[in-house]
Design a protein around this motif. Structure first.
Motif, PDB file in Angstrom:
ATOM      1  N   GLY A  80      83.536 -10.439  47.549  1.00  0.00           N
ATOM      2  CA  GLY A  80      83.577 -11.088  46.245  1.00  0.00           C
ATOM      3  C   GLY A  80      82.422 -10.684  45.344  1.00  0.00           C
ATOM      4  O   GLY A  80      82.186 -11.308  44.310  1.00  0.00           O
ATOM      5  N   LYS A  81      81.700  -9.635  45.713  1.00  0.00           N
ATOM      6  CA  LYS A  81      80.584  -9.125  44.913  1.00  0.00           C
ATOM      7  C   LYS A  81      80.639  -7.595  44.942  1.00  0.00           C
ATOM      8  O   LYS A  81      81.118  -7.011  45.922  1.00  0.00           O
ATOM      9  N   PRO A  82      80.160  -6.964  43.876  1.00  0.00           N
ATOM     10  CA  PRO A  82      80.240  -5.489  43.835  1.00  0.00           C
ATOM     11  C   PRO A  82      79.281  -4.827  44.834  1.00  0.00           C
ATOM     12  O   PRO A  82      78.104  -5.177  44.903  1.00  0.00           O
ATOM     13  N   PHE A  83      79.834  -3.895  45.598  1.00  0.00           N
ATOM     14  CA  PHE A  83      79.048  -3.095  46.537  1.00  0.00           C
ATOM     15  C   PHE A  83      79.240  -1.611  46.216  1.00  0.00           C
ATOM     16  O   PHE A  83      80.318  -1.203  45.771  1.00  0.00           O
ATOM     17  N   VAL A  84      78.198  -0.843  46.429  1.00  0.00           N
ATOM     18  CA  VAL A  84      78.274   0.608  46.193  1.00  0.00           C
ATOM     19  C   VAL A  84      77.904   1.338  47.482  1.00  0.00           C
ATOM     20  O   VAL A  84      77.162   0.831  48.322  1.00  0.00           O
ATOM     21  N   ARG A  85      78.440   2.556  47.583  1.00  0.00           N
ATOM     22  CA  ARG A  85      78.092   3.433  48.701  1.00  0.00           C
ATOM     23  C   ARG A  85      76.944   4.329  48.246  1.00  0.00           C
ATOM     24  O   ARG A  85      77.067   5.040  47.246  1.00  0.00           O
ATOM     25  N   ALA A  86      75.832   4.292  48.952  1.00  0.00           N
ATOM     26  CA  ALA A  86      74.653   5.095  48.604  1.00  0.00           C
ATOM     27  C   ALA A  86      74.655   6.377  49.428  1.00  0.00           C
ATOM     28  O   ALA A  86      75.006   6.377  50.613  1.00  0.00           O
ATOM     29  N   PHE A  87      74.260   7.464  48.794  1.00  0.00           N
ATOM     30  CA  PHE A  87      74.242   8.769  49.445  1.00  0.00           C
ATOM     31  C   PHE A  87      72.859   9.400  49.315  1.00  0.00           C
ATOM     32  O   PHE A  87      72.119   9.117  48.371  1.00  0.00           O
ATOM     33  N   THR A  88      72.543  10.257  50.251  1.00  0.00           N
ATOM     34  CA  THR A  88      71.333  11.071  50.140  1.00  0.00           C
ATOM     35  C   THR A  88      71.742  12.530  50.149  1.00  0.00           C
ATOM     36  O   THR A  88      72.722  12.918  50.804  1.00  0.00           O
TER      37      THR A  88
END
Length: 317
Positions: A80-88
């Protein structure tokens, strides 16, 4: 190790010292830039080079300024909250420099032989890759031999590539006949390259592409599906324009042929043949969607490379 030739002047035969000494001349040059690469011969054909690959790092809460393209919709709906995929970004990338030293390359009408030009271009590319922090390797081939150098980020690995090029370059001789299977050698080399390069490699193929055909086209497409591939076609100035007057002395090592190019019955068919071969190969390379750069052995390789890198970086023509 093969004995070094005393006649290694850089124009017919190259030396290890000469190749190692070009390192400082590549500062500021890069294969990867924001602008597309446009070839000399390919007109409107252009292709973007992929940047370094990205590794997934973590799934975290969205923060202002995060790239919305990295939103993980499944996780966002679940919590119910925005999540992002983080990359390196990957720390380094393997590069393969493919260098042609077949007998078809042992020819030159002005400045240097195609084989010497290809050798210098290969080492310029290797030093560019090394200074970008990436791993350097390659394949050096002649009419019957393919030598593989596994990519490692090491100055000694660049030297190993140079030594392999010098060894095959010094083995070239006018008394050495072309192998009967030379036409198939370019495809065999590309098959070896496919076996070495799984994905996310930079692959520079430096050759006159003699013997290229439908199988070559298929292999180039397979290589470029998951890698950055650049074709560097080395050609002799005679392929574009023959002198209009006088006699032309063409040398191929110890052999010399004098051509009366002022005679129409000599000049026209020879010019049509040479230009036609060059255009046929360029057309095939365009069909592969691989970026194409053209290098004349009648000009200094570094200056030509700078011009192409200028176009790559979006500099005006």
């Amino acid at each position: 190790m093969q004995e070094q030739r005393q006649d290694a002047d850089g124009f017919v035969y190259v030396s290890l010292a000469q190749l190692m000494a070009v390192e400082h001349r590549t500062r500021g040059l890069s294969f990867f830039a924001r602008q597309p690469l446009s070839s000399i011969l390919a007109g409107n054909h252009s292709s973007r080079l992929r940047g370094r690959g990205l590794n997934f790092d973590e799934l975290r809460r969205y923060q202002p300024g995060d790239d919305l393209r990295h939103l993980d919709w499944r996780a966002s709906l679940r919590y119910g909250k925005p999540f992002v995929r983080a990359f390196t970004e990957e720390r380094d990338r393997p590069a393969l420099i493919i260098v042609d030293q077949r007998m078809t390359m042992f020819f030159g009408s002005r400045r240097s032989f195609k084989s010497a030009t290809a050798a210098e271009l290969a080492v310029l590319c290797a030093w560019m890759v090394f200074h970008a922090g990436d791993r350097v390797g390659g394949l050096v081939f002649n009419d019957s031999q393919i030598e593989r150098i596994t990519p490692i980020r090491s100055r000694t690995r660049v030297e190993a590539l140079c030594a392999s090029i010098v060894g095959q370059n010094h083995a070239l001789s006018a008394s050495q006949p072309e192998a009967e299977s030379a036409d198939a050698q370019i495809d065999k080399v590309l098959q070896h390259t496919l076996a070495m390069a799984g994905h996310d490699h930079l692959i520079c193929i430096i050759s006159d592409f003699a013997g290229a055909g439908p199988r070559t086209l298929q292999l180039l497409r397979e290589l470029s599906a998951h890698n950055n591939v650049i074709a560097m076609q080395v050609y002799d100035p005679l392929a574009l324009k023959l002198p209009e007057k006088g006699r032309l002395m063409v040398t191929q090592g110890e052999l010399q042929v004098e051509l009366a190019v002022d005679r129409r019955q000599v000049r026209q068919p020879l010019g049509d043949f040479l230009t036609g071969r060059l255009k046929d190969v360029a057309t095939l390379l365009r069909r592969s969607q691989v970026p194409l750069m053209m290098f004349s052995c009648g000009e200094e390789p570094l200056e030509q490379l700078r011009r192409e890198m200028g176009r790559l970086n979006g500099a005006p023509r």
